[in-house]
Design an enzyme around this catalytic site. Structure first.
Site, PDB file in Angstrom:
ATOM      1  N   GLU A  21       0.609  -0.930  -0.160  1.00 23.36           N
ATOM      2  CA  GLU A  21       0.367  -0.314   0.074  1.00 23.36           C
ATOM      3  C   GLU A  21       0.973   1.621  -0.192  1.00 23.36           C
ATOM      4  O   GLU A  21       0.294   2.279  -0.208  1.00 23.36           O
ATOM      5  CB  GLU A  21      -0.892  -0.288   1.325  1.00 23.36           C
ATOM      6  CG  GLU A  21      -1.678  -0.916   1.275  1.00 23.36           C
ATOM      7  CD  GLU A  21      -2.501  -0.901   2.663  1.00 23.36           C
ATOM      8  OE1 GLU A  21      -3.996  -0.188   1.997  1.00 23.36           O
ATOM      9  OE2 GLU A  21      -2.484  -0.878   3.521  1.00 23.36           O
ATOM     10  N   TYR A  53     -15.788  26.991   1.419  1.00 23.08           N
ATOM     11  CA  TYR A  53     -15.293  25.185   1.072  1.00 23.08           C
ATOM     12  C   TYR A  53     -14.726  24.376  -0.083  1.00 23.08           C
ATOM     13  O   TYR A  53     -14.480  23.824  -0.548  1.00 23.08           O
ATOM     14  CB  TYR A  53     -17.280  25.038   0.900  1.00 23.08           C
ATOM     15  CG  TYR A  53     -18.471  25.310  -0.066  1.00 23.08           C
ATOM     16  CD1 TYR A  53     -18.340  24.939  -1.437  1.00 23.08           C
ATOM     17  CD2 TYR A  53     -19.296  25.958   0.439  1.00 23.08           C
ATOM     18  CE1 TYR A  53     -19.292  25.697  -2.078  1.00 23.08           C
ATOM     19  CE2 TYR A  53     -20.575  26.247   0.556  1.00 23.08           C
ATOM     20  CZ  TYR A  53     -20.078  26.693  -1.877  1.00 23.08           C
ATOM     21  OH  TYR A  53     -20.665  27.282  -2.567  1.00 23.08           O
ATOM     22  N   VAL A  72      -5.946   5.369   8.772  1.00 26.77           N
ATOM     23  CA  VAL A  72      -7.036   6.265   8.003  1.00 26.77           C
ATOM     24  C   VAL A  72      -7.553   6.986   9.594  1.00 26.77           C
ATOM     25  O   VAL A  72      -7.728   8.407   8.903  1.00 26.77           O
ATOM     26  CB  VAL A  72      -8.306   5.632   7.706  1.00 26.77           C
ATOM     27  CG1 VAL A  72      -9.225   6.447   7.713  1.00 26.77           C
ATOM     28  CG2 VAL A  72      -8.097   4.805   6.283  1.00 26.77           C
ATOM     29  N   GLU A  73      -7.600   6.570  10.780  1.00 30.02           N
ATOM     30  CA  GLU A  73      -7.527   7.423  11.479  1.00 30.02           C
ATOM     31  C   GLU A  73      -6.703   8.563  11.557  1.00 30.02           C
ATOM     32  O   GLU A  73      -6.972   9.820  12.386  1.00 30.02           O
ATOM     33  CB  GLU A  73      -7.247   6.087  13.473  1.00 30.02           C
ATOM     34  CG  GLU A  73      -8.816   5.295  13.354  1.00 30.02           C
ATOM     35  CD  GLU A  73      -8.417   3.855  12.447  1.00 30.02           C
ATOM     36  OE1 GLU A  73      -8.973   2.901  12.643  1.00 30.02           O
ATOM     37  OE2 GLU A  73      -7.683   4.224  11.078  1.00 30.02           O
ATOM     38  N   LYS A  98     -12.511   4.856   2.901  1.00 32.16           N
ATOM     39  CA  LYS A  98     -11.355   4.076   2.146  1.00 32.16           C
ATOM     40  C   LYS A  98     -11.906   2.886   1.200  1.00 32.16           C
ATOM     41  O   LYS A  98     -12.055   1.623   1.585  1.00 32.16           O
ATOM     42  CB  LYS A  98     -10.378   3.173   3.316  1.00 32.16           C
ATOM     43  CG  LYS A  98      -9.542   3.084   2.359  1.00 32.16           C
ATOM     44  CD  LYS A  98      -7.361   2.869   3.263  1.00 32.16           C
ATOM     45  CE  LYS A  98      -6.917   1.796   2.104  1.00 32.16           C
ATOM     46  NZ  LYS A  98      -5.690   1.693   3.156  1.00 32.16           N
TER      47      LYS A  98
END
Length: 117
Positions: A21, A53, A72-73, A98
């Protein structure tokens, strides 16, 4: 308080715990809900008085481009901290997905909320 939304924003980044990855960019999908008072901006019709935005989305893209994380955290936590500081967001709910990370699941991810209304 009011909420400014960014939904299904897609960014590519290096993320993952496995060696393979770390050799490629993967797509993340983000949803943001940001708390602010939109009345001053609406009264004057002035983007400078609200959460922009487009600017926030661009900053997220820059963050994803220049950072690499295993989790991801970690991506979510660091991004939330950065956005709250740079854009003076009172409260932020951030979902990071993900897609395709787990077989038979459309996506996996986390949802965090930081700050207070």
């Amino acid at each position: 308080m009011d909420h400014v939304l960014i939904e299904a924003l897609e960014v590519d980044t290096v993320i993952g715990v496995y060696d393979w990855e770390r050799t490629l960019r993967q797509r993340l999908r983000l949803d943001l809900e940001m708390t602010t008072d939109i009345r001053p901006a609406a009264k004057r019709d002035d983007i400078q008085l609200t959460l922009d935005y487009a600017a926030i989305s661009a900053r997220i893209g820059e963050f994803a481009e220049t950072h690499q994380f295993a989790l991801v955290e970690t991506f979510a936590e660091r991004l939330a901290e950065l956005l709250r500081q740079e854009f003076a967001i009172a409260r932020l709910s951030l979902t990071v997905r993900k897609p395709g990370a787990v077989a038979n699941a459309a996506s996996v991810g986390v949802r965090i909320t930081r700050g207070q209304e």
